[in-house]
Every structure is written in structure tokens, then in C-alpha cells.
Design an enzyme around this catalytic site. Structure first.
Site, PDB file in Angstrom:
ATOM      1  N   TYR A  58       0.814  -1.214   0.000  1.00  0.00           N
ATOM      2  CA  TYR A  58       0.000   0.000   0.000  1.00  0.00           C
ATOM      3  C   TYR A  58       0.850   1.268   0.000  1.00  0.00           C
ATOM      4  O   TYR A  58       0.320   2.365   0.040  1.00  0.00           O
ATOM      5  CB  TYR A  58      -0.905   0.045   1.230  1.00  0.00           C
ATOM      6  CG  TYR A  58      -1.965  -1.007   1.227  1.00  0.00           C
ATOM      7  CD1 TYR A  58      -3.298  -0.680   1.017  1.00  0.00           C
ATOM      8  CD2 TYR A  58      -1.638  -2.333   1.427  1.00  0.00           C
ATOM      9  CE1 TYR A  58      -4.266  -1.653   1.002  1.00  0.00           C
ATOM     10  CE2 TYR A  58      -2.605  -3.317   1.412  1.00  0.00           C
ATOM     11  CZ  TYR A  58      -3.914  -2.968   1.200  1.00  0.00           C
ATOM     12  OH  TYR A  58      -4.877  -3.926   1.181  1.00  0.00           O
TER      13      TYR A  58
ATOM     14  N   LYS B 234       3.473 -13.925   5.959  1.00  0.00           N
ATOM     15  CA  LYS B 234       3.689 -14.894   4.882  1.00  0.00           C
ATOM     16  C   LYS B 234       5.204 -15.091   4.748  1.00  0.00           C
ATOM     17  O   LYS B 234       5.778 -15.043   3.655  1.00  0.00           O
ATOM     18  CB  LYS B 234       3.042 -14.334   3.599  1.00  0.00           C
ATOM     19  CG  LYS B 234       2.952 -15.301   2.460  1.00  0.00           C
ATOM     20  CD  LYS B 234       1.997 -16.440   2.676  1.00  0.00           C
ATOM     21  CE  LYS B 234       2.157 -17.460   1.561  1.00  0.00           C
ATOM     22  NZ  LYS B 234       1.668 -18.793   1.888  1.00  0.00           N
TER      23      LYS B 234
ATOM     24  N   ASP C 190      -5.905  -6.525   5.709  1.00  0.00           N
ATOM     25  CA  ASP C 190      -7.037  -6.084   4.900  1.00  0.00           C
ATOM     26  C   ASP C 190      -7.974  -7.270   4.644  1.00  0.00           C
ATOM     27  O   ASP C 190      -9.185  -7.216   4.905  1.00  0.00           O
ATOM     28  CB  ASP C 190      -6.485  -5.528   3.575  1.00  0.00           C
ATOM     29  CG  ASP C 190      -7.519  -4.731   2.812  1.00  0.00           C
ATOM     30  OD1 ASP C 190      -8.664  -4.631   3.275  1.00  0.00           O
ATOM     31  OD2 ASP C 190      -7.191  -4.216   1.726  1.00  0.00           O
TER      32      ASP C 190
END
Ligand code: NAP
Length: 421
Positions: A159, A226, A305
Site C-alpha cells: 500500500y 507470509k 485487509d
């Protein structure tokens, strides 16, 4: 005290911030942005509920001095600007604010007012509590098992806005650079996005999440990442998270690896927080299959998100999902849904998300009694099946109320609950 946007400041006092905590006077000045579209309906309904709870809980000793500031369509109509500098300055001055949803301007140079506000005030943590209110229709068998608070990083990750369109000279230059300098093989017809994750951004978020867990008596904080694939961004987030836990919160934290060994042998001592981590894809399974194992989730921007909306869906959707964007200095509470313009000014929309954001605001002020009263009043109203159209259409035997009637029912229930306490 100077005016903001030419509107006189009401009588009251400033909230101060010290060491990441707000010091709240009895008459704090709190700026609000009504919001666009149905923002008008839900703010009109929410404000009296919050005021009534404060009045009931503190018998007039405490009172919020609401102060209107402007953003979105109302700001554009009045001042020709979507986000006047004075509105941002007012939040800097008074520290804690609340807003309804805002239209995303089409054209005009602002990608999103919400993102602009977060960036200008460096509100680096997006906080979303997700819990179930009895009676709300849900797609899962035991929605009541979910009670988590998600801390999502708000300022970096994909982002950060560093993206280059396929076919542009910038993308070609970057691809060439990656190939020449690092031998990286990138298809020449690629678009390129960059994902920065910093020590600063990661550690301050984890610090907030751990502090919150300590203050609220939550005993599990889970770092979601991740890191098995993206080792130096997502994996680093996990490592820096553990560093914060063991270096800054040593007396309070036990890591999952430590828990398995002596002296713990799998048993978390009272007063301690278990800090563990989960890979993002596994977390989506875990939160569905074993929601009771999770209490506070701390994660990078993109994971957060996805995860916030997935968790909200498990307890019945976004209509009752509150949120806040916070830093050590400022807190901006907000309804998480959009402006739902087709229902604007019809007094039909569900104000639950903004009312629950108000509960978070009261908690941040340290006004726990008032916060509990609003939450209990809203929970009781839903339990009685007195709900707005969005819930009524999914509930058998529901009484469908207008926005204002729903707020009135919450206030009546707060009265009763207060009288019984
Ligand atoms: P939306 O305003 O969230 O509305 C989509 C649908 O969600 C509504 O039609 C309604 O569904 C349901 N809904 C939303 N809020 C509800 C509530 N309080 N009570 C009951 N149902 C509710 O999404 P959108 O139409 O995509 O976006 C409209 C505008 O809002 C856009 O300009 C967008 O950029 C902006 N936006 C702002 C924010 C923010 O300020 N935080 C967030 C998201 C979007 P039904 O019609 O099925 O009843």
C-alpha cells in the site's frame, strides 16, 4: 483557543497524550466528521446514544464537547476542499476524533480521504475488534466463538504506493536495474510493485498490540505473516515482532517456543501473554476452525485487509464492524463501511458500526463504564430482534426499525440495564 474552519471551539478541555496513553479530562473536546451519504443518518443516531451512556454512567460529572470538523462532500461544498488543513489540525489539537464514512472523490487529486487522513496523521495501526452479538445472522455454526482484535499495519507493505505500470519507462528502467544489478529475471512485460516492510513500522505496531493485550487482559497475541515465502519482508515482520515481545515486554510474554519447554511445559502462567505466529494462509483456516485460540492478531497491511473482512463475515458482516486508526499521539474512530448513498437521508441504515466505533472511543478515553453500557444496550436490542432492515431481512420474527428508532431502543435498554446494575 483558535477556531478551526471558522467554527468556534465549544467549551471543554484538550485530551493530552503521554507514553502512548490518552489523559482525558472530564469535559474533553472531541472533533467529529459527520460523513457523507448515510453518514448523516448514522451520526445523527450515534451521538445521542454515546451522550446518553456518558450521562447515565457518570451522572453529569463527565460530558463530551463535540466539535464539528469537515471532510468529504460537506467540506467541498463549504470550502471548495475535500480535506481542509484546518480539519487535520483540529485532530492534531484535540487528539481523539470520530468520523462517518466519506465519499471517495472522483478526480481532484485525492485517491482516498481515509488514506490521506491516515498518512497525514501517521495513524499507523488500524484496529478492528470482531465479536459476535447474539441473534445476528451468521454463516458459521458457532459465531460466538469469535472474539478477536485485529491490529493491521496501516502505512507500508504494497500500500506504500510504489507501483509502476506495465509498459512505462519507469517499469522498464526498474526491470533493467533488477536484472543488471541482481541478476533477477523479471518478464519485460511486467508491471512492478514494491513492498517495503520496516523495523520501525513493524515494531511500533506490535508494541501497540502487546500494550493493548496487557491493558485489556487478553492472553494471546498472534503475529500473522507470509514469511515462509517473503522472508525479508513478512518473515522479518515476524522476527521483529518476537524481538519486541522478548526485549520490551519480557516480564509479560512467553513465546510459543518457550511455552513448550521447562518451566512452562505447555501451561501459560496467569498474567502472561502467549506470543505466537501463524502463516497467513493457515490463519484463514484457523480462524474459521479454531476461533477460540485467537484473541489479538497483529499483521502486515495486505494480510490485515483480507483478514479483517473475513473475520467480520463470520460474525455477520460489516454492518456491525467498528474500527479505529491510531498512533501513540492520535486516534480516529470510524465506521468501516462506505457511504451507502442510495439510502442517504432515509433513516433506514444500520448505525451499529459507528455506535461500536463510539464504544472504542469511550474505551480509549478510559470511560469503560459508559463503553460497557453502550455495548450492552446494543447487544440487548439485537437480542430482542429489534433491528434495522439489513438484519431484519435475514432474521425470523424481527421487528424492523428505522435508524433513529434503533438508536432510541438502544437508549431505552441502556436505561433499563443501568437501573438494574
Ligand atoms: P458501501 O457504502 O459500504 O455500501 C455497499 C452496501 O453495503 C450497501 O448498499 C448496503 O447493502 C450495505 N451497507 C453498507 N453500510 C451499511 C449499513 N450501515 N447498514 C446496512 N447496510 C449497509 O459501499 P460502496 O457502495 O461500494 O461505497 C459507497 C461510497 O463509500 C464510495 O464512494 C466509497 O469509496 C466509499 N467508502 C468509504 C469508506 C469509508 O469512508 N470508510 C469505506 C468504503 C467505501 P444493501 O444495499 O444490500 O442493503
Amino acid at each position: 483557543m483558535r477556531d478551526f474552519n471558522g467554527i468556534p471551539v465549544p467549551e471543554g478541555e484538550r485530551i493530552q497524550a503521554r507514553d502512548g496513553r490518552f489523559l482525558t479530562p472530564d469535559h474533553p473536546i472531541i472533533p467529529f466528521v459527520e460523513g457523507d451519504g448515510t453518514g448523516r443518518d448514522i451520526w445523527k443516531a450515534s451521538r445521542p446514544v454515546l451522550d446518553a451512556a456518558v450521562a447515565l454512567a457518570y451522572g453529569g460529572r463527565r460530558l463530551i464537547a463535540w466539535y464539528e470538523i469537515f471532510a468529504g462532500e460537506k467540506a467541498f461544498q463549504r470550502f471548495g476542499e475535500w480535506l481542509p488543513e484546518d480539519s487535520v489540525d483540529a485532530v492534531r489539537e484535540f487528539r481523539v476524533a470520530i468520523k462517518g464514512p466519506l465519499t471517495t472523490p472522483v478526480g481532484g487529486g485525492i485517491r482516498s480521504l481515509n488514506v490521506a487522513l491516515r498518512m497525514q496523521l501517521d495513524l499507523y495501526a488500524c484496529v478492528r475488534p470482531v465479536k459476535y452479538y447474539a441473534g445476528v445472522p451468521s454463516p458459521v455454526k458457532q459465531p460466538e466463538a469469535m472474539d478477536v482484535v485485529i491490529f493491521r499495519e496501516n502505512t507500508e507493505d504494497v500500500y506504500a504506493g510504489i507501483e509502476f505500470k506495465q509498459g512505462t519507462p519507469q517499469a522498464a528502467k526498474l526491470i533493467g536495474f533488477l536484472q543488471q544489478e541482481f541478476g533477477a529475471v523479471v518478464r519485460p512485460d511486467s508491471g512492478i510493485g514494491i513492498k517495503p516492510i520496516s523495523v520501525t513500522g513493524s515494531k511500533r505496531l506490535v508494541r501497540q498490540a502487546l500494550r493493548y493485550a496487557l491493558e485489556q487482559g487478553r492472553t494471546v497475541v498472534t503475529l500473522v505473516h507470509k514469511g515462509n515465502i517473503q522472508k525479508f519482508t513478512e518473515g522479518a515482520f515476524r522476527d521483529w515482532g518476537y524481538e519486541v515481545a522478548v526485549q520490551e515486554f519480557r516480564d509479560y510474554c512467553v513465546t510459543e517456543a518457550e511455552l513448550a519447554q521447562a518451566p512452562y511445559h505447555g501451561k501459560l502462567p496467569a498474567g502472561k501473554i502467549l506470543v505466537n505466529d501463524r502463516i497467513a494462509d493457515s490463519m484463514f483456516q484457523q480462524i474459521l476452525l479454531r476461533p477460540r485460540d485467537y484473541q489479538v492478531i497483529c499483521t502486515t497491511n495486505l494480510n490485515g485487509d483480507y483478514l479483517s473482512d473475513a473475520c467480520a463475515a463470520q460474525v455477520g458482516g460489516l454492518g456491525l464492524a467498528p474500527g479505529a486508526n491510531i498512533s501513540e499521539e492520535y486516534a480516529f474512530f470510524e465506521a468501516t463501511h462506505g457511504t451507502a448513498p442510495k439510502y442517504a437521508d432515509q433513516d433506514v441504515i444500520n448505525p451499529g458500526s459507528l455506535i461500536l466505533s463510539g464504544v472504542m472511543l469511550l474505551q480509549a478515553l478510559g470511560w469503560q463504564e459508559a463503553a460497557r453500557l453502550v455495548e450492552a444496550g446494543l447487544g440487548e436490542t439485537i437480542r430482542q430482534k429489534k433491528v434495522t432492515y439489513d438484519l431484519a431481512r435475514q432474521m425470523e420474527g424481527a421487528t424492523q426499525l428505522k435508524t433513529s428508532e434503533f438508536a432510541a431502543a438502544i437508549m431505552a435498554n441502556m436505561q433499563t440495564l443501568h437501573a438494574q446494575s
